[in-house]
Design a protein around this motif. Sequence first.
Motif, short mmCIF file in Angstrom:
data_model
loop_
_atom_site.label_atom_id
_atom_site.label_comp_id
_atom_site.label_asym_id
_atom_site.label_seq_id
_atom_site.Cartn_x
_atom_site.Cartn_y
_atom_site.Cartn_z
N SER A 13 44.59 44.12 39.13
CA SER A 13 43.40 44.06 40.00
C SER A 13 42.59 42.79 39.75
CB SER A 13 42.53 45.30 39.81
OG SER A 13 42.08 45.39 38.48
N THR A 14 42.51 42.32 38.52
CA THR A 14 41.76 41.10 38.24
C THR A 14 42.45 39.89 38.87
OG1 THR A 14 40.97 42.05 36.17
CG2 THR A 14 40.78 39.66 36.40
N SER A 15 43.77 39.89 38.82
CA SER A 15 44.52 38.80 39.44
C SER A 15 44.33 38.81 40.95
CB SER A 15 46.01 38.94 39.07
OG SER A 15 46.71 37.77 39.33
N ARG A 16 44.38 39.99 41.56
CA ARG A 16 44.16 40.09 43.01
C ARG A 16 42.74 39.66 43.37
NH1 ARG A 16 46.62 45.14 42.16
NH2 ARG A 16 44.65 46.20 42.66
N ALA A 17 41.76 40.05 42.55
CA ALA A 17 40.36 39.68 42.82
C ALA A 17 40.18 38.17 42.73
CB ALA A 17 39.43 40.39 41.85
N ILE A 90 55.15 38.88 30.27
CA ILE A 90 54.13 39.94 30.34
C ILE A 90 53.04 39.69 29.28
CG2 ILE A 90 55.31 41.54 28.74
CD1 ILE A 90 53.47 42.60 31.95
N LEU A 91 53.36 38.89 28.27
CA LEU A 91 52.40 38.58 27.21
C LEU A 91 51.33 37.58 27.64
CD1 LEU A 91 54.87 38.29 24.20
CD2 LEU A 91 53.04 39.99 24.44
N ILE A 92 51.56 36.88 28.75
CA ILE A 92 50.61 35.85 29.19
C ILE A 92 49.42 36.52 29.89
CG2 ILE A 92 50.26 33.81 30.63
CD1 ILE A 92 53.32 33.32 30.40
N GLU A 93 48.23 36.23 29.40
CA GLU A 93 47.01 36.76 30.04
C GLU A 93 46.93 36.19 31.44
OE1 GLU A 93 44.89 39.14 30.66
OE2 GLU A 93 44.23 39.09 28.58
N ARG A 94 46.37 36.97 32.34
CA ARG A 94 46.34 36.57 33.74
C ARG A 94 44.97 36.83 34.32
NH1 ARG A 94 49.51 41.50 33.26
NH2 ARG A 94 48.15 43.19 33.88
N PRO A 95 44.69 36.20 35.42
CA PRO A 95 45.44 35.11 36.07
C PRO A 95 44.99 33.76 35.53
CG PRO A 95 43.59 35.74 37.43
CD PRO A 95 43.54 36.62 36.21
N VAL A 96 45.87 32.80 35.59
CA VAL A 96 45.53 31.42 35.25
C VAL A 96 45.52 30.63 36.55
CG1 VAL A 96 46.25 29.34 34.02
CG2 VAL A 96 46.54 31.59 32.94
N GLY A 106 41.06 33.49 34.85
CA GLY A 106 40.24 34.27 35.76
C GLY A 106 39.78 35.60 35.18
N ARG A 107 39.17 35.57 34.04
CA ARG A 107 38.60 36.76 33.40
C ARG A 107 37.19 36.43 32.97
NH1 ARG A 107 41.38 41.12 32.62
NH2 ARG A 107 43.49 41.00 33.36
N PRO A 108 36.18 36.75 33.71
CA PRO A 108 36.20 37.38 35.02
C PRO A 108 36.63 36.39 36.10
CG PRO A 108 33.96 36.80 34.48
CD PRO A 108 34.81 36.45 33.28
N PRO A 109 36.96 36.87 37.30
CA PRO A 109 37.45 35.98 38.36
C PRO A 109 36.56 34.78 38.62
CG PRO A 109 37.79 38.26 39.00
CD PRO A 109 36.99 38.28 37.71
N GLU A 110 35.25 34.95 38.51
CA GLU A 110 34.30 33.85 38.81
C GLU A 110 34.50 32.64 37.89
OE1 GLU A 110 33.22 37.56 40.42
OE2 GLU A 110 33.40 37.09 38.30
#
Length: 120
Positions: A13-17, A90-96, A106-110
């Motif tokens: 959901s964070t990647s989609r956002a 799968i170990l890579i934090e997302r999204p970049v 993108g954590r948080p997306p902003e």
Amino acid sequence: MSDVTIWHNPRCSTSRATLSLLEQHGLQPEIVEYLKTPPSAAQLKTVLKELHMRPRELMRKKEAIYKELGLDAESLTDDKLVQAMVDNPILIERPVVLFGKRAALGRPPENVLDLFNDMG
């Protein structure tokens, strides 16, 4: 603008956002589903430099494979951690999000909007 790339997981959901936020700002990023097309070790090292992060900072430590592979061992070198992410994306934090020679997580997306603040 096609010089924007997002390492995306459509199930996150964070990647989609983050992708939605980019599109709301008129950006049409190249979407790389990094689980299907993982970055090479060289790409990952470049992105880590652009993020100003060490490999462990970009790892999803709650993934079962992180513990299974013993990646919490302090003795592991950055190269070994990078290779673990290449072998197990799968170990890579997302999204970049990548833009030119800059990157943001993108954590948080902003967070990714800072990449574009000095455009124009």
